[in-house]
Scaffold this active site. Structure first.
Site, short mmCIF file in Angstrom:
data_model
loop_
_atom_site.label_atom_id
_atom_site.label_comp_id
_atom_site.label_asym_id
_atom_site.label_seq_id
_atom_site.Cartn_x
_atom_site.Cartn_y
_atom_site.Cartn_z
N CYS A 11 34.49 39.99 42.97
CA CYS A 11 35.47 39.00 42.38
C CYS A 11 36.95 39.08 42.83
O CYS A 11 37.58 37.97 42.69
CB CYS A 11 35.18 38.80 40.92
SG CYS A 11 35.56 40.17 40.11
N HIS A 28 37.10 41.66 35.17
CA HIS A 28 36.68 40.30 35.94
C HIS A 28 37.81 39.49 36.49
O HIS A 28 38.58 39.14 35.55
CB HIS A 28 35.77 39.66 35.33
CG HIS A 28 34.91 38.53 36.05
ND1 HIS A 28 34.50 38.81 37.07
CD2 HIS A 28 35.02 37.14 35.63
CE1 HIS A 28 33.82 37.63 37.30
NE2 HIS A 28 34.31 36.68 36.79
#
Lengths: 177, 529
Positions: free
Chosen positions: B188, B483
């Site tokens: 990510c 994240h």
């Protein structure tokens, strides 16, 4: 004529008060004068805009923090704007460029790591940023060197310099450009 | 809102000042110049050599602000300035003895005159230690025009259609180039940066206009594709109209082929990846395009879009000698400005945001970045003028702006000493519209000279300092297992790009998010979208 001690002390106190207030007044006028100049010359044009941005952000934070607001649904089960849903682990299948095997997208990176023979065994102990940092800075040691971007000696706090033309000497002398 | 003047609003003189100018011109200022003295910190005072302590001619007092009449040089305290101008006709304009600011006795207000400021600044400059950068550098206007947007800002042409059959799911109502990116396993960090690059206007235009021709590109070899070809392939795929999530696998493979040390399956830092990617593009492209090794005006796409110039001034605190260096940069890393937050606020995460009266703001971080910083006594630097090591003051500013300004918030504090890292979760307020003028070198230098009305070097009136935000990379979670998500602003609508999931979000969500990297583009380029 002898003066009682208490009188001398209170006189000194008065004097120091006097000087202190004089200094304080001078500093207040300093700030007032600077702000007056900035305001008159229009150097603070954007004050209203800035305050509006602050207000909007504060509003937004309050709304987000409010538990009665339906928080963002767990994004892994949500429908995207194109009407699609996706599994938590990407399940597109394609062939590995290295070995040719069929691999699932969500597992591609760990597979490729082993496949290419890289990974934790091959990875150096030195932190990942240090090599990139070394490539960017040819300035040598920190510490006595004057670094324009960060006084920190931590190697992981990255500086900004792209391969640049720093015109300074390492022993700390200045060079006039 | 008044029409925007390039640097200052021209201060309109009161009628008394106007009359003074008509009668005396600049004669009064010039003769005053002999008595002006500027200290190291930039404050100019009027030192009348006759008396050491200036005293009011009416009451002999010496307290408070004293003003000296420009016509007869008599000094008045604040109680008697009016008296002086009433008793002597025409003696309306005086000067603050401590601060060298003009004062109109009849208006009872500080007034401003560019000619007076010019006199003050010139005296200041002449009193500085002579160096090549001293006199000419400050007075002269920079004649070097920036090569603005040369070839990078292009009219948006039709994106190449590389798929012959349109995917039935293509929604024409959504902006082109909106497509999810599959997470290939803790990638990510890579996806978030790619989403930004896909939508950075000048960068996107370059690829969509086929500036890098994959078909004829010779840089790759049989097994290794050229990096720009890889990026070009991503653009083609993402702008193809196909809306199913794309797997940037080929890109990852090429990327790892080029960098042995970075190839590992684990979460990495998005900012590091961003810098490495730009570095690599420059490596591959820069050498081809810049045979003369002119680093400052590199024409590789990475630098044309992201590269700006940072100026660093180091001032000797003893003699005032300033040494200036400029270095190119592709982003600015900012320390979080914690000055407004009490210790209890930081520790108490349960506190409701609406109760915060003070928050960390982006402008606060920029203020911190450009604040004059006293270097520690263990960091004394050699001053050429004094010929020895002295305590110094360092100040950063932005000398030249890039087309796209990347601001990186240093949320990951690593301590080499303690061998531990921690993440700073402190909320940071950021504006959607950013006027970066106060942080430019021209503004910072002007401020050092007391904000006088004067044409300092580098007052680049051509380049706009107004930016619009178009992307935000946020980080949530812990240091090692967090994240990254990118928020994109396309045509005033915000989209959340969370790996494969593209959703529409409210502006408020973005404002309230924990930003890690902020991307602003020059306002003129944003409007063209």
């Amino acid at each position: 004529m002898s003066v009682p001690n208490e009188d001398i002390v209170s006189y000194h106190t008065q004097l120091s008060s006097y000087f202190f207030m004089d200094l304080l007044d001078s500093m207040i006028v300093d700030v007032a004068s600077e702000c007056h100049r900035i305001a008159r010359l229009g150097l603070d044009r954007n004050l209203e805009e800035e305050e509006e941005e602050l207000r909007l952000s504060a509003q937004a934070r309050a709304r987000v923090a409010d538990p009665s607001n339906s928080g963002e649904a767990n994004s892994k089960y949500v429908v995207d704007i194109f009407g699609q849903t996706h599994p938590p682990v990407a399940n597109e299948i394609f062939d590995c460029m290295n070995c040719g095997r069929s691999i699932m997208a969500g597992r591609f990176a760990p597979h490729l790591e082993k496949c290419m023979g890289k990974g934790r065994k091959a990875r150096q102990k030195v932190t990942r940023s240090s090599t990139a940092a070394q490539n960017r800075h040819s300035r040598g040691s920190h510490g006595s060197t004057y670094s324009p971007y960060s006084n920190s000696t931590s190697t992981n706090q990255l500086s900004n310099g792209a391969p640049g033309s720093a015109r300074e000497y390492l022993n700390g002398t200045f060079e006039e450009p | 809102m008044s029409p925007r003047n390039p640097v200052y609003s021209n201060p309109k003189p009161c009628k008394h000042l106007a009359e003074f100018k008509l009668s005396y011109g600049s004669y009064g200022y010039n003769s005053l110049q002999n008595y002006l003295k500027t200290t190291i910190n930039g404050r100019t005072s009027v030192k009348n050599q006759k008396t050491d302590i200036p005293r009011c001619s009416s009451c002999n007092g010496c307290q408070g602000t004293l003003h000296m009449c420009l016509i007869c040089s008599s000094i008045s305290c604040s109680s008697h300035t009016l008296l002086h101008s009433q008793s002597e006709r025409g003696h309306d304009i005086a000067v603050d003895v401590e601060r060298s600011e003009l004062y109109c006795c009849l208006c009872s207000d500080q007034v401003y005159d560019p000619d007076f400021d010019r006199t003050v600044v010139l005296k200041h400059i002449m009193s500085l230690p002579r160096n090549r950068n001293g006199v000419e550098g400050v007075i002269g206007r920079s004649s070097k025009r920036r090569r603005l947007n040369s070839g990078v800002e292009l009219d948006s042409k039709e994106p190449r259609q590389s798929v012959s059959m349109r995917d039935r799911r293509a929604k024409s109502c959504y902006p082109l180039g909106l497509r999810g990116l599959n997470n290939l396993g803790s990638t990510c960090f890579m996806n978030s940066v790619l989403q930004v690059l896909l939508h950075a206007p000048p960068f996107r235009n370059y690829f969509l206009s086929d500036e890098h021709k994959r078909q004829t590109c010779k840089k790759g070899s049989s097994d290794k594709l050229c990096l720009l070809c890889n990026i070009d392939a991503i653009f083609s795929a993402v702008f193809s109209g196909d809306r199913s999530p794309y797997s940037p696998a080929q890109f990852l493979y090429s990327w790892w082929q080029h960098s042995a040390n970075l190839a590992c399956y684990e979460e990495q830092d998005a900012h590091e990846f961003f810098i490495s990617l730009l570095d690599r593009i420059h490596e591959k492209e820069g050498k081809a395009r810049n045979p003369h090794k002119d680093n400052e005006d590199c024409q590789c796409i990475a630098h044309r879009v992201f590269s700006g110039l940072l100026r660093s001034d180091v001032t000797c605190m003893t003699c005032g000698n300033t040494s200036t260096t400029c270095d190119p940069c592709v982003d600015i890393s900012l320390d979080l400005d914690m000055s407004n937050c009490s210790l209890t606020e930081v520790a108490n995460k349960a506190k409701k945001p609406s109760e915060d009266t003070e928050v960390s703001t982006l402008l606060g971080c920029l203020n911190l970045f450009t604040k004059p910083e006293k270097l520690g006594s263990d960091q004394k630097l050699y001053c050429k003028n004094c010929q020895e090591k002295r305590d110094s003051l360092k100040q950063m500013s932005i000398k030249r702006l890039p087309l796209v300004l990347c601001l990186h918030i240093k949320r990951f504090a690593h301590s080499a000493v303690r061998k531990m890292s921690r993440k700073i979760d402190q909320y940071l307020q950021f504006p959607l519209h950013l006027d970066i003028t106060p942080y430019l070198s021209s503004s910072v230098v002007r401020n050092r000279f007391g904000n006088r009305v004067f044409a300092f070097e580098g007052d680049d009136l051509d380049t706009s300092a107004e930016f619009e935000i178009f992307a935000v990379i946020t980080h949530s979670g812990m240091l090692e297992s967090g994240h990254y998500v990118t928020y994109l602003r396309l045509k005033k609508q915000w989209y959340k790009c969370d790996d494969a999931w593209i959703t529409e979000v409210d502006e408020g969500i973005v404002r309230a998010s924990q930003c890690y990297m902020l991307f602003y583009v020059q306002k003129t380029l944003y409007r063209n979208q």
